[in-house]
Design a protein around this motif. Structure first.
Motif, mmCIF file in Angstrom:
data_model
loop_
_atom_site.group_PDB
_atom_site.id
_atom_site.type_symbol
_atom_site.label_atom_id
_atom_site.label_comp_id
_atom_site.label_asym_id
_atom_site.label_seq_id
_atom_site.Cartn_x
_atom_site.Cartn_y
_atom_site.Cartn_z
ATOM 1 N N TYR A 80 0.836 -1.198 0.000
ATOM 2 C CA TYR A 80 0.000 0.000 0.000
ATOM 3 C C TYR A 80 0.870 1.247 0.000
ATOM 4 N N ALA A 95 -4.025 5.172 4.252
ATOM 5 C CA ALA A 95 -3.321 4.132 3.493
ATOM 6 C C ALA A 95 -4.273 3.528 2.470
ATOM 7 N N TYR A 96 -3.768 3.276 1.268
ATOM 8 C CA TYR A 96 -4.566 2.582 0.244
ATOM 9 C C TYR A 96 -3.677 1.611 -0.524
ATOM 10 N N SER A 97 -4.229 0.439 -0.785
ATOM 11 C CA SER A 97 -3.480 -0.591 -1.490
ATOM 12 C C SER A 97 -3.300 -0.202 -2.950
ATOM 13 N N THR A 112 -7.622 2.082 -5.366
ATOM 14 C CA THR A 112 -9.075 1.990 -5.522
ATOM 15 C C THR A 112 -9.703 2.164 -4.152
ATOM 16 N N LYS A 114 -12.991 2.814 -1.563
ATOM 17 C CA LYS A 114 -14.422 2.650 -1.340
ATOM 18 C C LYS A 114 -14.843 3.678 -0.294
ATOM 19 N N GLY A 119 -16.968 8.594 6.102
ATOM 20 C CA GLY A 119 -15.509 8.538 5.960
ATOM 21 C C GLY A 119 -14.996 9.803 5.299
ATOM 22 N N SER A 122 -12.061 8.870 2.325
ATOM 23 C CA SER A 122 -12.589 8.011 1.257
ATOM 24 C C SER A 122 -13.666 8.758 0.466
ATOM 25 N N ASN A 123 -14.532 9.478 1.133
ATOM 26 C CA ASN A 123 -15.558 10.229 0.405
ATOM 27 C C ASN A 123 -14.966 11.360 -0.409
ATOM 28 N N SER A 161 -13.932 -3.764 -0.079
ATOM 29 C CA SER A 161 -12.770 -3.099 -0.658
ATOM 30 C C SER A 161 -11.501 -3.915 -0.429
ATOM 31 N N THR A 164 -8.783 -4.969 -3.099
ATOM 32 C CA THR A 164 -7.776 -4.109 -3.744
ATOM 33 C C THR A 164 -6.346 -4.667 -3.743
ATOM 34 N N GLU A 264 -4.368 -8.929 5.629
ATOM 35 C CA GLU A 264 -4.138 -7.475 5.571
ATOM 36 C C GLU A 264 -5.363 -6.824 6.175
ATOM 37 N N PHE A 266 -7.448 -3.353 7.221
ATOM 38 C CA PHE A 266 -7.591 -1.941 6.890
ATOM 39 C C PHE A 266 -7.825 -1.106 8.145
ATOM 40 N N ARG A 267 -8.266 -1.771 9.193
ATOM 41 C CA ARG A 267 -8.453 -1.043 10.459
ATOM 42 C C ARG A 267 -8.234 -2.027 11.591
ATOM 43 N N CYS A 311 0.287 3.658 8.918
ATOM 44 C CA CYS A 311 -0.924 2.923 8.564
ATOM 45 C C CYS A 311 -2.136 3.344 9.383
ATOM 46 N N MET A 313 -3.161 2.055 12.033
ATOM 47 C CA MET A 313 -3.875 0.924 12.600
ATOM 48 C C MET A 313 -2.959 -0.084 13.289
HETATM 49 C C1 LIG Z 1 -2.788 -1.139 4.863
HETATM 50 C C2 LIG Z 1 -4.103 -0.512 4.506
HETATM 51 C C3 LIG Z 1 -4.558 -0.573 3.199
HETATM 52 C C4 LIG Z 1 -5.792 -0.026 2.857
HETATM 53 N N1 LIG Z 1 -6.226 -0.110 1.587
HETATM 54 C C5 LIG Z 1 -7.438 0.402 1.255
HETATM 55 C C6 LIG Z 1 -7.919 0.303 -0.090
HETATM 56 O O1 LIG Z 1 -7.256 -0.212 -0.984
HETATM 57 N N2 LIG Z 1 -9.144 0.798 -0.350
HETATM 58 C C7 LIG Z 1 -9.926 1.387 0.613
HETATM 59 O O2 LIG Z 1 -11.025 1.841 0.302
HETATM 60 N N3 LIG Z 1 -9.487 1.509 1.878
HETATM 61 C C8 LIG Z 1 -8.267 1.031 2.221
HETATM 62 N N4 LIG Z 1 -7.804 1.174 3.515
HETATM 63 C C9 LIG Z 1 -8.629 1.912 4.480
HETATM 64 C C10 LIG Z 1 -8.319 3.408 4.382
HETATM 65 O O3 LIG Z 1 -7.003 3.654 4.796
HETATM 66 C C11 LIG Z 1 -9.225 4.270 5.298
HETATM 67 O O4 LIG Z 1 -9.177 3.778 6.588
HETATM 68 C C12 LIG Z 1 -10.649 4.307 4.818
HETATM 69 O O5 LIG Z 1 -10.711 4.815 3.494
HETATM 70 C C13 LIG Z 1 -11.500 5.166 5.761
HETATM 71 O O6 LIG Z 1 -10.966 6.441 5.836
HETATM 72 P P1 LIG Z 1 -11.908 7.705 5.964
HETATM 73 O O7 LIG Z 1 -11.075 8.899 6.148
HETATM 74 O O8 LIG Z 1 -12.846 7.729 4.803
HETATM 75 O O9 LIG Z 1 -12.756 7.371 7.247
HETATM 76 P P2 LIG Z 1 -12.623 8.092 8.676
HETATM 77 O O10 LIG Z 1 -13.134 9.480 8.548
HETATM 78 O O11 LIG Z 1 -11.249 7.887 9.177
HETATM 79 O O12 LIG Z 1 -13.588 7.186 9.536
HETATM 80 C C14 LIG Z 1 -15.011 7.363 9.517
HETATM 81 C C15 LIG Z 1 -15.686 6.256 10.286
HETATM 82 O O13 LIG Z 1 -15.499 5.008 9.627
HETATM 83 C C16 LIG Z 1 -14.873 4.041 10.444
HETATM 84 N N5 LIG Z 1 -13.892 3.332 9.598
HETATM 85 C C17 LIG Z 1 -12.603 3.644 9.406
HETATM 86 N N6 LIG Z 1 -12.022 2.803 8.533
HETATM 87 C C18 LIG Z 1 -12.974 1.930 8.155
HETATM 88 C C19 LIG Z 1 -12.989 0.806 7.264
HETATM 89 N N7 LIG Z 1 -11.891 0.432 6.578
HETATM 90 N N8 LIG Z 1 -14.144 0.152 7.126
HETATM 91 C C20 LIG Z 1 -15.273 0.510 7.796
HETATM 92 N N9 LIG Z 1 -15.303 1.555 8.650
HETATM 93 C C21 LIG Z 1 -14.181 2.249 8.841
HETATM 94 C C22 LIG Z 1 -14.198 4.833 11.521
HETATM 95 O O14 LIG Z 1 -14.104 4.119 12.709
HETATM 96 C C23 LIG Z 1 -15.098 6.056 11.680
HETATM 97 O O15 LIG Z 1 -16.160 5.789 12.520
HETATM 98 C C24 LIG Z 1 -6.572 0.616 3.851
HETATM 99 C C25 LIG Z 1 -6.098 0.691 5.154
HETATM 100 C C26 LIG Z 1 -4.879 0.152 5.487
HETATM 101 C C27 LIG Z 1 -4.395 0.253 6.885
#
Ligand SMILES: Cc1cc2nc3c(=O)[nH]c(=O)nc-3n(C[C@H](O)[C@H](O)[C@H](O)COP(=O)(O)OP(=O)(O)OC[C@H]3O[C@@H](n4cnc5c(N)ncnc54)[C@H](O)[C@@H]3O)c2cc1C
Ligand code: FES
Lengths: 362, 385
Positions: A80, A95-97, A112, A114, A119, A122-123, A161, A164, A264, A266-267, A311, A313
């Motif tokens: 990632y 972090a994103y893969s 990619t 989601k 979020g 992500s949004n 997601s 990825t 792997e 993501f959280r 990361c 996490m």
């Molecule tokens: C090694 C690694 C690789 C990753 N690869 C990808 C990827 O390829 N594609 C991808 O879409 N994301 C991936 N992620 C997750 C990404 O890093 C973010 O955590 C995710 O996009 C949420 O961030 P945000 O700012 O939108 O949410 P935030 O604003 O940080 O969180 C909003 C709310 O969502 C909750 N939340 C946080 N993360 C997640 C989650 N993963 N699933 C469900 N609820 C969650 C939180 O607790 C919080 O309540 C990866 C994470 C790691 C550690």
């Protein structure tokens, strides 16, 4: 932030001398502060990238195509990157893969994303970001990768997601993998990211694709695994998906004689919440109240402190910071770490919360 | 001025303790309402100012490569002067106050910023943020009150040394960046044996190293790069530094020295409440009225009152809070000190001249008597009462 400075010795002598001259003229800034005005992607000290395209994958997922700046090092499929984007004026790192093949002629990379409900990043990436936007990057990292010589039989178990990093591997290594089963879960057919491409791979016989639509078929159960993948015992497994799915797989692998399981996350799986406390930050002499659930990393960032992070996490140790004094709680295990003044115990701020008053050396 | 607590008529006497706390709450509300709306537009603002300043500096230094040609000298010097002023005031001073820390950009952060000034940012932040802002206009605590070389308050003891203070002030204005560095080193404190020798020596080393780098750039490297224009570029850079020094010195004089700005006794700050702290900041600073360009060039220190109330509020928002702050002044019957640049600067200089002499000219002859106009017995904390 990743530093990609060339060692002076390997530079051409004339270039090195010009570099020193530039430093003398730029002081108290550094030359890259001025070259950034012209092209932020050419910086030799800060890795950046420019979004060139945003492609919709599903209703809430999109692929972000990025031109990485000078100094980007090729990744190993499955790894990632970290990306920093300014949202409402505030820099946020996530972090994103990597999902791109290594041999793209244009040198572009893709992630990619989601969009998860509420979020922030992500949004932003899926819905608000536009081509042309300059983003901060960090070098690829992570050990969710295939070994140099791939095992004869491979199983990928993914959810949502979590496809990825596996897509990153498939796009690069499918030709060297003889026997691949991909077991993917998504709520509905419309939620399957990379649906068409996966079907095409399955059609050519490169992999066996099993898609589970959890809205109608229910969540994957460990007990079903042997039925779905009869030769499970012969396969080395790579899994990525929601916390619940990975917990279930790890439990199953712990009690069953099977080939290795690589996961792997993501959280982090958080369990422990206790009393919070006041947190003092050494660099800015700031003291703020923190509850027992919020990671110190977030507490610091919200207070405008420059916190190192990775990361976010608990796996990379990119966030370790000396705890000067006081106690913190590991949010995964509830374990308390304490330091007396001067101890400087290193703690991971992304999975630690205040447990009473504490002071961090940041 | 005489410390507010020793005045015959205390301008805060009409305020009850509850009034003062209520006033504090109103000021807190103003602060919160603006802090909550910090966002993309603010971030874009500071990035634009930084971008503009750096381009201006680059362009001016490029033009000065041909400074032998008088129009080039004039344009380049003017550009470089403006660039240096922007860098010190609207950018450096405010970034080092942490006004932009919320952006989490390590390149625009109080803990990483280094400015184009002789004093290293780390030392400046201590004497400015932790001493001057905490003890604003407290006699004997806030060294900004005359910088230790001038008497700017009737309650500061007169000595023969102060007879020369108009000259000291002029020299300080010319060499202001070095003055600040000397001041941040707390030379006076060291000479009186109140500062650790090892700490002092380490700091001196850091200041000299920084001065060397700055001087190399402006007085050696850039002139040499100008080839035949070397001497005129050196002159241009010295001029730009001088202009910057005069300007910043003038702006800062207007912040605390003009008449009607109050000073405070040390005792009055003991156990100060939030409301009392606000009140001291309200009365201990003065604004400069003028155009948007003036505000930009002063680093928005033309809103010195608002800056002292909210030192970490992004500077581009001071103009917006000023009318609300002024309403609070009016509501509580307090004097909001403001005036044009010439007026405030004139008033500050007048004070420098007037206080060069003892309060009571008879003292000039006897010279030794403390210059207190009132007995110490009145050193009571009226604000807290
Ligand atoms: C090694 C690694 C690789 C990753 N690869 C990808 C990827 O390829 N594609 C991808 O879409 N994301 C991936 N992620 C997750 C990404 O890093 C973010 O955590 C995710 O996009 C949420 O961030 P945000 O700012 O939108 O949410 P935030 O604003 O940080 O969180 C909003 C709310 O969502 C909750 N939340 C946080 N993360 C997640 C989650 N993963 N699933 C469900 N609820 C969650 C939180 O607790 C919080 O309540 C990866 C994470 C790691 C550690
Ligand atoms: S950020 Fe990776 S371990 Fe904390």
């Amino acid at each position: 932030m990743s530093v990609i400075e060339q060692p002076a010795a390997t530079r051409h002598p004339l270039k090195a001398r010009l570099g020193r001259l530039a430093e003398l003229v730029a002081t108290p800034l550094v030359p890259s502060d001025f070259s950034d005005l012209i092209d932020p992607l050419r910086s030799s000290t800060d890795l950046r990238g420019r979004i060139v395209e945003i492609r919709s994958e599903t209703a809430d997922a999109a692929t972000i195509v990025i031109k990485p700046g000078r100094g980007w090092r090729a990744h190993t499929p499955g790894q990632y990157l970290r990306i920093g984007v300014d949202i409402d004026g505030v820099r946020r790192w996530r972090a994103y893969s990597l999902t791109s093949p290594l041999d793209r002629a244009d040198g572009l990379i893709t992630i990619t994303v989601k969009a998860i409900p509420d979020g922030l990043v992500s949004n932003f990436l899926v819905r608000r970001a536009r081509p042309g936007l300059v983003v901060q990057l960090d070098q690829p990292t992570g050990d969710f990768t295939l070994p140099a010589t791939a095992p004869a039989k491979v199983l990928f178990i993914t959810g949502g997601s979590g496809i990825t990093p596996v897509m990153g591997m498939l796009r690069n290594a499918i030709d060297s993998l003889d026997d691949v089963v991909l077991l993917h879960s998504a709520p509905t057919p419309d939620d399957v990211i990379f649906d068409a491409e996966l079907r095409e791979l399955a059609a050519t016989g490169a992999l066996t694709l099993i898609v589970r639509h959890t809205d109608t078929e229910g969540m994957l159960e460990a007990a079903d695994l042997e039925a779905i993948v009869p030769d499970l015992a012969e396969r080395e497994t790579w899994a990525c998906g929601p916390v619940g799915m990975l917990d279930l797989l790890e439990q199953h692998w712990a009690i069953t004689e099977l080939k290795p399981l690589h996961t792997e996350r993501f959280r982090p799986a958080l369990a422990a919440i206790g009393e919070g406390g006041t947190v003092t930050f050494g660099t800015t002499d700031l003291t703020v109240d923190a509850d027992g659930a919020t990671p110190l990393l977030d507490v610091g960032e919200d207070a405008g402190v420059l916190m190192p992070s990775g990361c976010r996490m608990g796996i990379c140790f990119g966030c370790v910071t000396p705890l000067v004094e006081g106690s913190v709680r590991d949010l995964r295990t509830g374990e308390i770490t304490s330091a007396a003044e001067g101890d400087g115990v290193l703690v991971q701020t992304c999975i630690s919360a205040a447990a009473g008053a504490c002071t961090l050396a940041r | 001025m005489t410390a507010i607590q020793r005045k015959a008529v205390d301008p805060t006497a009409h305020l009850s303790a509850e009034d003062i706390e209520a006033l504090g709450r109103e000021l807190d509300e103003i602060r919160e309402s603006v802090m909550a709306t910090r966002g993309e537009a603010d971030a874009a603002y500071i990035r634009k100012v930084i971008d503009t300043q750096r381009k201006l500096e680059l362009a001016s230094r490029a033009v000065l490569l041909f400074s032998l040609f008088p129009p080039a000298w004039f344009v380049g010097t003017a550009g470089l002067s403006i660039s240096k002023i922007l860098e010190n005031m609207e950018i450096g001073h405010n970034v080092m106050h942490g006004q932009w820390d919320w952006m989490r950009d390590p390149k625009i952060h109080s803990t990483t910023w280094e400015w184009d000034n002789a004093s290293p940012s780390e030392m400046w932040k201590h004497s400015h943020n932790q001493v001057h802002h905490a003890y604003t206009n407290v006699l004997g605590k806030d060294n900004d009150l005359g910088y230790g070389i001038m008497r700017v308050d009737e309650d500061q003891k007169w000595s023969k040394f102060y007879l020369g203070q108009p000259l000291w002030n002029f020299i300080n204005a010319c060499l202001f960046e070095y003055g600040i560095a000397a001041y941040d080193l707390e030379i006076g404190k060291y000479l009186k044996g109140r500062k650790d020798k090892a700490v002092f020596q380490a700091e001196v080393k850091r200041v000299l190293a920084k001065i060397k780098k700055q001087a190399m750039r402006d007085y050696l490297v850039h002139p040499l790069l100008s080839g035949p224009s070397a001497l005129s570029t050196l002159g241009a850079n010295a001029t730009a530094n001088l202009v910057r020094n005069w300007w910043t010195h003038s702006v800062i004089m207007c912040g605390h020295f003009p008449s009607n700005i109050e000073t405070f006794t040390r005792a009055s700050t003991v156990g100060e409440t939030r409301g009392q702290w606000y009140l001291r900041q309200m009365l201990g600073a003065g604004n400069i009225s003028g155009s948007k360009f003036l505000h930009l060039m002063t680093g928005n220190l033309s809103f010195q009152i608002e800056h002292h109330l909210y030192p970490d509020l992004p500077s581009n928002r001071y103009a917006e809070v000023a009318p609300k702050v002024r309403e609070v002044f009016e509501k509580y019957g307090l004097n909001y000190v403001t005036g044009s640049l010439p007026r405030q600067l004139g008033s500050a200089w007048k004070k420098v001249f007037r206080l060069a002499l003892p309060n009571d000219l008879k003292d000039l002859a006897t010279r030794s008597k403390p210059a207190r106009t009132r007995p110490v017995a009145t050193d009571r904390v009226r604000v807290a009462a």
